[in-house]
Design an enzyme around this catalytic site. Structure first.
Site, PDB file in Angstrom:
ATOM      1  N   SER A   1       0.828  -1.210   0.000  1.00  0.00           N
ATOM      2  CA  SER A   1       0.000   0.000   0.000  1.00  0.00           C
ATOM      3  C   SER A   1       0.864   1.263   0.000  1.00  0.00           C
ATOM      4  O   SER A   1       0.464   2.286  -0.565  1.00  0.00           O
ATOM      5  CB  SER A   1      -0.970  -0.006   1.183  1.00  0.00           C
ATOM      6  OG  SER A   1      -0.283   0.085   2.399  1.00  0.00           O
ATOM      7  N   ASN A   2       2.026   1.216   0.623  1.00  0.00           N
ATOM      8  CA  ASN A   2       2.910   2.395   0.566  1.00  0.00           C
ATOM      9  C   ASN A   2       3.458   2.596  -0.842  1.00  0.00           C
ATOM     10  O   ASN A   2       3.564   3.729  -1.320  1.00  0.00           O
ATOM     11  CB  ASN A   2       4.039   2.266   1.585  1.00  0.00           C
ATOM     12  CG  ASN A   2       3.583   2.673   2.975  1.00  0.00           C
ATOM     13  OD1 ASN A   2       3.355   3.846   3.242  1.00  0.00           O
ATOM     14  ND2 ASN A   2       3.403   1.688   3.844  1.00  0.00           N
TER      15      ASN A   2
ATOM     16  N   LEU B   1      10.959  -6.918   4.243  1.00  0.00           N
ATOM     17  CA  LEU B   1      11.278  -7.522   5.540  1.00  0.00           C
ATOM     18  C   LEU B   1      12.685  -8.108   5.633  1.00  0.00           C
ATOM     19  O   LEU B   1      13.092  -8.558   6.701  1.00  0.00           O
ATOM     20  CB  LEU B   1      10.243  -8.612   5.874  1.00  0.00           C
ATOM     21  CG  LEU B   1       8.829  -8.075   6.132  1.00  0.00           C
ATOM     22  CD1 LEU B   1       7.840  -9.217   6.293  1.00  0.00           C
ATOM     23  CD2 LEU B   1       8.806  -7.168   7.356  1.00  0.00           C
ATOM     24  N   LYS B   2      13.418  -8.117   4.543  1.00  0.00           N
ATOM     25  CA  LYS B   2      14.784  -8.661   4.595  1.00  0.00           C
ATOM     26  C   LYS B   2      15.790  -7.543   4.795  1.00  0.00           C
ATOM     27  O   LYS B   2      15.515  -6.387   4.459  1.00  0.00           O
ATOM     28  CB  LYS B   2      15.111  -9.395   3.282  1.00  0.00           C
ATOM     29  CG  LYS B   2      14.232 -10.585   3.017  1.00  0.00           C
ATOM     30  CD  LYS B   2      14.636 -11.744   3.891  1.00  0.00           C
ATOM     31  CE  LYS B   2      13.722 -12.913   3.591  1.00  0.00           C
ATOM     32  NZ  LYS B   2      13.703 -13.959   4.540  1.00  0.00           N
TER      33      LYS B   2
ATOM     34  N   HIS C   1       8.639   3.257   8.858  1.00  0.00           N
ATOM     35  CA  HIS C   1       8.423   2.359   9.997  1.00  0.00           C
ATOM     36  C   HIS C   1       7.178   2.828  10.747  1.00  0.00           C
ATOM     37  O   HIS C   1       7.019   4.028  10.998  1.00  0.00           O
ATOM     38  CB  HIS C   1       9.646   2.384  10.920  1.00  0.00           C
ATOM     39  CG  HIS C   1       9.534   1.400  12.036  1.00  0.00           C
ATOM     40  ND1 HIS C   1       9.725   0.042  11.838  1.00  0.00           N
ATOM     41  CD2 HIS C   1       9.225   1.558  13.334  1.00  0.00           C
ATOM     42  CE1 HIS C   1       9.542  -0.582  12.991  1.00  0.00           C
ATOM     43  NE2 HIS C   1       9.234   0.302  13.909  1.00  0.00           N
TER      44      HIS C   1
ATOM     45  N   ASP D   1      16.064  -0.144  11.040  1.00  0.00           N
ATOM     46  CA  ASP D   1      15.278   0.964  11.609  1.00  0.00           C
ATOM     47  C   ASP D   1      16.146   1.972  12.343  1.00  0.00           C
ATOM     48  O   ASP D   1      15.771   2.473  13.413  1.00  0.00           O
ATOM     49  CB  ASP D   1      14.208   0.424  12.590  1.00  0.00           C
ATOM     50  CG  ASP D   1      13.258  -0.545  11.914  1.00  0.00           C
ATOM     51  OD1 ASP D   1      13.001  -0.384  10.709  1.00  0.00           O
ATOM     52  OD2 ASP D   1      12.775  -1.456  12.615  1.00  0.00           O
TER      53      ASP D   1
ATOM     54  N   GLU E   1       0.990   6.941   7.119  1.00  0.00           N
ATOM     55  CA  GLU E   1       2.118   6.497   6.287  1.00  0.00           C
ATOM     56  C   GLU E   1       1.905   6.914   4.838  1.00  0.00           C
ATOM     57  O   GLU E   1       2.805   7.393   4.164  1.00  0.00           O
ATOM     58  CB  GLU E   1       2.258   4.968   6.350  1.00  0.00           C
ATOM     59  CG  GLU E   1       2.670   4.443   7.710  1.00  0.00           C
ATOM     60  CD  GLU E   1       2.939   2.945   7.682  1.00  0.00           C
ATOM     61  OE1 GLU E   1       3.556   2.457   6.725  1.00  0.00           O
ATOM     62  OE2 GLU E   1       2.529   2.257   8.635  1.00  0.00           O
TER      63      GLU E   1
HETATM   64  C1  GRF Z   1       3.986  -0.552   6.787  1.00  0.00           C
HETATM   65  O1  GRF Z   1       3.327  -0.492   8.010  1.00  0.00           O
HETATM   66  C2  GRF Z   1       5.387  -0.009   6.898  1.00  0.00           C
HETATM   67  O2  GRF Z   1       5.501   1.022   7.828  1.00  0.00           O
HETATM   68  C3  GRF Z   1       6.158  -1.206   7.357  1.00  0.00           C
HETATM   69  O3  GRF Z   1       5.584  -2.289   6.699  1.00  0.00           O
HETATM   70  C4  GRF Z   1       4.238  -1.985   6.357  1.00  0.00           C
HETATM   71  C5  GRF Z   1       4.114  -2.171   4.881  1.00  0.00           C
HETATM   72  O4  GRF Z   1       2.798  -2.054   4.426  1.00  0.00           O
HETATM   73  N1  GRF Z   1       7.569  -1.036   7.126  1.00  0.00           N
HETATM   74  P1  GRF Z   1       2.499  -2.042   2.869  1.00  0.00           P
HETATM   75  O5  GRF Z   1       3.119  -3.291   2.274  1.00  0.00           O
HETATM   76  O6  GRF Z   1       3.098  -0.802   2.300  1.00  0.00           O
HETATM   77  O7  GRF Z   1       1.006  -2.062   2.742  1.00  0.00           O
END
Ligand code: GRF
Length: 215
Positions: free
Chosen positions: A13-14, A85-86, A104, A145, A174
């Protein structure tokens, strides 16, 4: 027009919030490559639908130099971590020093670092009885982070919050702040103070009308 690489592992989504601002002409950038450790995740799926090349990393046969080569082949000037996540290889972090951002879902340095991802972040915030949480957009260094903060937004924690309701309130912010910082970076509006901290000029101000629409 800056060429961007976006790293995703999940919902994407970001990534989409950034793509939307590119499409609206508010970010002078173009997503040239999406990198993922989960090729079937929705974020990677969106990229394919948009005709953006998806590069799968890590993979057993690939080395950091291969990832660097893929970024170079896409002429990527900026790297955006968006739920990846890596750990990003040190070679890439060094190559993109001051050109790589992460988002984050908490007010770093609190509730960050290894193990603080996804729902776990919000669960920990609630367990600690915090009355506020938020979002941090920061430049990436070699620790999880950890790099210099570019922008933070505070979000209230409500008495009846669950990790899900808090996550949703944080995610909404975000989607507002990350595109703003990316836009500033693409425009060259981020400079560095002698204290090693980034300065965004003009400062980011996000305003909304009564219906919640951005003005
Ligand atoms: C978000 O909450 C971001 O802050 C974190 O992982 C999540 C990713 O969400 N690092 P998306 O995949 O962008 O929906």
């Amino acid at each position: 027009m800056k060429k961007l690489a976006v790293f995703v592992s999940g919902g994407g989504s970001n990534f989409l919030s950034i793509q939307r601002e590119i499409d609206a002409g508010r970010i002078a950038g173009q997503v040239a490559l999406v990198v993922t450790d989960k090729p079937e995740c929705p974020g990677a799926e969106y990229a394919r639908e948009l005709g953006i090349r998806v590069y799968s990393y890590p993979q057993p046969e690939l080395r950091p130099a291969d990832l660097l080569a893929a970024l170079k082949a896409g002429n990527c000037e900026i790297v955006l971590l968006a739920g990846y996540l890596k750990m990003v290889p040190a070679e890439v972090v060094q190559m993109y020093e001051r050109r790589m951002l992460n988002i984050h879902p908490a007010l770093l340095p609190a509730y960050g670092g290894k193990g603080y991802y996804g729902r776990k972040v919000h669960t920990a915030v609630l367990a600690a009885g915090e009355d506020q949480s938020g979002v941090t957009v920061h430049f990436v260094d070699e620790k999880y982070d950890h790099g210099p903060t570019a922008a933070q937004v505070t979000v209230p924690v409500r008495p009846n919050d669950t990790p899900e309701t808090l996550a949703a309130r944080v995610l909404e912010q975000e989607h507002r702040i990350y595109p703003e910082v990316v836009g500033a970076l693409c425009r060259g509006d981020i400079s560095w103070g002698s204290d090693g901290k980034p300065v965004i000029t003009p400062p980011i101000e996000i305003q909304y009308d009564d219906s919640g629409r951005r003005v």
